[in-house]
Design a protein around this motif. Sequence first.
Motif, PDB file in Angstrom:
ATOM      1  N   ALA A 116      33.943 -10.001 -41.994  1.00  0.00           N
ATOM      2  CA  ALA A 116      33.067  -8.966 -42.719  1.00  0.00           C
ATOM      3  C   ALA A 116      32.643  -7.547 -42.122  1.00  0.00           C
ATOM      4  CB  ALA A 116      31.866  -9.752 -43.263  1.00  0.00           C
ATOM      5  N   LYS A 117      32.514  -8.234 -40.733  1.00  0.00           N
ATOM      6  CA  LYS A 117      31.651  -6.754 -40.240  1.00  0.00           C
ATOM      7  C   LYS A 117      32.420  -5.976 -39.784  1.00  0.00           C
ATOM      8  CE  LYS A 117      29.219  -5.973 -35.863  1.00  0.00           C
ATOM      9  NZ  LYS A 117      28.859  -6.745 -35.183  1.00  0.00           N
ATOM     10  N   GLU A 118      33.757  -6.127 -39.693  1.00  0.00           N
ATOM     11  CA  GLU A 118      34.483  -5.068 -39.003  1.00  0.00           C
ATOM     12  C   GLU A 118      35.123  -4.870 -40.303  1.00  0.00           C
ATOM     13  OE1 GLU A 118      38.309  -7.778 -36.958  1.00  0.00           O
ATOM     14  OE2 GLU A 118      39.713  -5.974 -37.519  1.00  0.00           O
ATOM     15  N   TYR A 119      35.493  -5.095 -41.388  1.00  0.00           N
ATOM     16  CA  TYR A 119      35.670  -4.173 -42.981  1.00  0.00           C
ATOM     17  C   TYR A 119      34.470  -4.184 -43.984  1.00  0.00           C
ATOM     18  CZ  TYR A 119      40.460  -7.054 -42.269  1.00  0.00           C
ATOM     19  OH  TYR A 119      41.654  -7.169 -41.163  1.00  0.00           O
ATOM     20  N   ASN A 120      33.260  -4.418 -42.903  1.00  0.00           N
ATOM     21  CA  ASN A 120      32.283  -3.504 -43.367  1.00  0.00           C
ATOM     22  C   ASN A 120      32.068  -3.438 -45.112  1.00  0.00           C
ATOM     23  OD1 ASN A 120      30.434  -1.632 -43.627  1.00  0.00           O
ATOM     24  ND2 ASN A 120      31.275   0.438 -44.008  1.00  0.00           N
ATOM     25  N   ILE A 121      32.043  -5.324 -45.398  1.00  0.00           N
ATOM     26  CA  ILE A 121      31.875  -6.058 -45.918  1.00  0.00           C
ATOM     27  C   ILE A 121      30.489  -6.656 -46.672  1.00  0.00           C
ATOM     28  CG2 ILE A 121      33.924  -5.003 -47.451  1.00  0.00           C
ATOM     29  CD1 ILE A 121      34.726  -7.956 -47.019  1.00  0.00           C
ATOM     30  N   ASN A 122      29.749  -6.672 -48.160  1.00  0.00           N
ATOM     31  CA  ASN A 122      28.741  -7.919 -48.079  1.00  0.00           C
ATOM     32  C   ASN A 122      28.819  -8.816 -48.404  1.00  0.00           C
ATOM     33  OD1 ASN A 122      28.583  -6.704 -50.262  1.00  0.00           O
ATOM     34  ND2 ASN A 122      26.372  -6.250 -50.423  1.00  0.00           N
ATOM     35  N   LYS A 123      30.173  -8.305 -49.655  1.00  0.00           N
ATOM     36  CA  LYS A 123      30.529  -9.845 -49.799  1.00  0.00           C
ATOM     37  C   LYS A 123      31.549 -11.381 -49.867  1.00  0.00           C
ATOM     38  CE  LYS A 123      28.857  -7.642 -54.332  1.00  0.00           C
ATOM     39  NZ  LYS A 123      29.953  -7.302 -55.065  1.00  0.00           N
ATOM     40  N   THR A 124      30.637 -12.045 -49.208  1.00  0.00           N
ATOM     41  CA  THR A 124      30.841 -13.007 -48.204  1.00  0.00           C
ATOM     42  C   THR A 124      30.123 -14.107 -48.919  1.00  0.00           C
ATOM     43  OG1 THR A 124      28.563 -12.900 -47.235  1.00  0.00           O
ATOM     44  CG2 THR A 124      30.600 -12.103 -46.226  1.00  0.00           C
ATOM     45  N   ALA A 125      31.355 -15.417 -49.266  1.00  0.00           N
ATOM     46  CA  ALA A 125      31.062 -16.904 -49.499  1.00  0.00           C
ATOM     47  C   ALA A 125      31.310 -17.522 -48.430  1.00  0.00           C
ATOM     48  CB  ALA A 125      32.539 -17.657 -51.023  1.00  0.00           C
ATOM     49  N   LEU A 126      30.046 -19.153 -48.629  1.00  0.00           N
ATOM     50  CA  LEU A 126      30.563 -19.427 -47.087  1.00  0.00           C
ATOM     51  C   LEU A 126      30.049 -21.348 -48.135  1.00  0.00           C
ATOM     52  CD1 LEU A 126      31.504 -20.449 -44.659  1.00  0.00           C
ATOM     53  CD2 LEU A 126      28.739 -20.553 -43.605  1.00  0.00           C
ATOM     54  N   SER A 127      32.013 -21.513 -49.119  1.00  0.00           N
ATOM     55  CA  SER A 127      31.432 -22.522 -49.490  1.00  0.00           C
ATOM     56  C   SER A 127      30.852 -24.796 -49.057  1.00  0.00           C
ATOM     57  CB  SER A 127      32.258 -23.107 -50.306  1.00  0.00           C
ATOM     58  OG  SER A 127      34.006 -23.449 -48.963  1.00  0.00           O
ATOM     59  N   GLY A 128      30.854 -24.270 -47.524  1.00  0.00           N
ATOM     60  CA  GLY A 128      31.139 -25.545 -47.232  1.00  0.00           C
ATOM     61  C   GLY A 128      29.290 -26.144 -46.444  1.00  0.00           C
ATOM     62  N   THR A 129      29.153 -25.144 -47.245  1.00  0.00           N
ATOM     63  CA  THR A 129      27.350 -25.552 -46.607  1.00  0.00           C
ATOM     64  C   THR A 129      26.196 -25.747 -47.243  1.00  0.00           C
ATOM     65  OG1 THR A 129      26.794 -23.152 -46.050  1.00  0.00           O
ATOM     66  CG2 THR A 129      27.291 -24.277 -44.801  1.00  0.00           C
ATOM     67  N   ASN A 130      24.889 -25.772 -47.075  1.00  0.00           N
ATOM     68  CA  ASN A 130      23.388 -25.564 -48.449  1.00  0.00           C
ATOM     69  C   ASN A 130      23.448 -23.771 -48.276  1.00  0.00           C
ATOM     70  OD1 ASN A 130      23.427 -28.429 -48.992  1.00  0.00           O
ATOM     71  ND2 ASN A 130      22.828 -29.026 -47.377  1.00  0.00           N
ATOM     72  N   LYS A 131      22.592 -23.917 -48.431  1.00  0.00           N
ATOM     73  CA  LYS A 131      22.239 -22.591 -48.896  1.00  0.00           C
ATOM     74  C   LYS A 131      22.221 -21.830 -47.640  1.00  0.00           C
ATOM     75  CE  LYS A 131      20.207 -19.413 -51.852  1.00  0.00           C
ATOM     76  NZ  LYS A 131      22.018 -18.945 -52.082  1.00  0.00           N
ATOM     77  N   ASP A 132      22.747 -20.729 -47.175  1.00  0.00           N
ATOM     78  CA  ASP A 132      22.753 -20.106 -46.333  1.00  0.00           C
ATOM     79  C   ASP A 132      22.097 -18.394 -46.305  1.00  0.00           C
ATOM     80  OD1 ASP A 132      23.442 -18.368 -43.905  1.00  0.00           O
ATOM     81  OD2 ASP A 132      24.467 -20.514 -43.151  1.00  0.00           O
ATOM     82  N   SER A 133      21.421 -17.823 -45.671  1.00  0.00           N
ATOM     83  CA  SER A 133      20.882 -16.247 -46.229  1.00  0.00           C
ATOM     84  C   SER A 133      21.317 -15.131 -45.328  1.00  0.00           C
ATOM     85  CB  SER A 133      19.126 -16.608 -45.878  1.00  0.00           C
ATOM     86  OG  SER A 133      19.090 -16.315 -44.623  1.00  0.00           O
ATOM     87  N   ASP A 134      22.814 -15.864 -44.413  1.00  0.00           N
ATOM     88  CA  ASP A 134      23.324 -15.054 -43.080  1.00  0.00           C
ATOM     89  C   ASP A 134      24.665 -14.192 -44.681  1.00  0.00           C
ATOM     90  OD1 ASP A 134      21.595 -15.506 -41.584  1.00  0.00           O
ATOM     91  OD2 ASP A 134      23.538 -16.779 -40.407  1.00  0.00           O
ATOM     92  N   VAL A 135      24.524 -14.963 -45.411  1.00  0.00           N
ATOM     93  CA  VAL A 135      25.813 -14.975 -46.921  1.00  0.00           C
ATOM     94  C   VAL A 135      25.622 -14.826 -47.391  1.00  0.00           C
ATOM     95  CG1 VAL A 135      28.336 -15.693 -44.874  1.00  0.00           C
ATOM     96  CG2 VAL A 135      26.728 -17.101 -47.148  1.00  0.00           C
TER      97      VAL A 135
END
Length: 378
Positions: free
Chosen positions: A47-66
């Motif tokens: 996300a940082k390298e491509y300068n985007i904020n649309k990130t999804a992480l499916s294998g966790t509970n609520k995570d405010s970093d994504v």
Amino acid sequence: MKKKIIVLGATGTIGKNTLDVIKNNPDLFELAGISAHSKKKELLKIAKEYNINKTALSGTNKDSDVLFSGEDAVIQLLLETEADIVVNGIAGAKGLLPSITALKTGKNLALANKESLVMAGEIIKETARKNKKSIIPVDSEHSAVFLLLEALRYKNIDEIILTASGGAFRNTPKEELQEVTPNQALNHPTWNMGKKITIDSASLANKGLEVLEAEVLFDLPIEKIKVVIHPQSIIHAMVRQTDGSLYAQLSYPDMKTPIQHALSYPDVLSHAPSPIDITQPMELSFYPVDNDKFPMLDIAYQAAGSRGKSIAFNAANEEAVDAFLCNKIKFTDIPYIVELVINHNWTNKVIDIEEVLLIDKKAREIAKTQIRKIVEKR
Ligand SMILES: NC(=O)C1=CN([C@@H]2O[C@H](COP(=O)(O)OP(=O)(O)OC[C@H]3O[C@@H](n4cnc5c(N)ncnc54)[C@H](OP(=O)(O)O)[C@@H]3O)[C@@H](O)[C@H]2O)C=CC1
Ligand SMILES: CC(=O)[C@@H](O)[C@H](O)COP(=O)(O)O
Ligand SMILES: [Mn+2]
């Protein structure tokens, strides 16, 4: 106008190859969103390298970093992100709902996740038709067939032939397959891929899934879809016309070729990710499949024409491969379990996604019961 691309499974093999294709063609493609399941650090780095904020992480509970996290994260990403193309590089049956959501939210689907089509071919095609969107194959053999059929204008097609490398055990005697280890099975001769598909290559279940995938994509009777062993993985597929002429697609075993084709389609770019050098000596050889040594391909053919059996084939195989990777069962138990599961009384026609998921669940339960029995016996 640059094409906006969402990459599902961005931390996997397909995902990373897609990111490379996007990076190599900055004037044509732009990354719009990414998903991962467990590799949060890697996801954030991309996300940082491509300068985007649309990130999804499916294998966790609520995570405010994504931006989106938890079980529905991939679906939320698709609902909330505008894009032209979704590359589905999620491994396994969990890729099914994202495939459908991609089409429903008005995006073309560049599909590596073959399980989607094996589980719900008719539903996915109907969703694409209703939403006026395309399904562009990324799987190397299907990408090759797709190209060849377009080149031949879909005229006078007699049969299609998918090639198989033969996997890690092509030269291993049948009697030794009982004792092979996961590490040996993960040693693919030509492709660098995720663990699940690499085990499937070794058992030829991958080619079985690909025959079922081709049945959906190309609307051909199953007896017109053939497989040949081609250890070099240079020819990915062939198409025979009714006059006997055989046409082939050749490229080095590098997924960037079919991925670039899918992203640029219907255009063809003016450069190749890894061009074949025909001034160098190159051997191309072909052998018939040894169905006695590798029963998974025949079992897949038995599932053809029945959506229920195809779902059961995929589900039982996923459970069996998982158990093999955890050293619970032997490599040779995989076909035993899958055949037993597909021989249940599955329906041929499946109406909706709820029914697909129900059959998937039931098949996994039967497979797990068999796995438990095998473990208890040993
Ligand atoms: N690799 C190849 O060359 C080819 C692959 N394919 C198909 O493409 C798909 C991906 O294969 P491949 O790239 O090898 O697999 P990998 O195992 O390398 O990558 C899988 C990706 O899916 C993510 N993922 C895993 N589980 C889940 C889940 N439950 N929900 C959402 N995302 C998940 C992983 O996230 P994380 O890493 O964060 O856990 C990772 O990003 C498969 O369907 C395969 O059959 C088809 C042709 C060629
Ligand atoms: C790269 C790709 O498309 C894989 O599906 C590949 O075909 C696997 O190799 P096998 O031919 O050994 O199954
Ligand atoms: Mn393939």
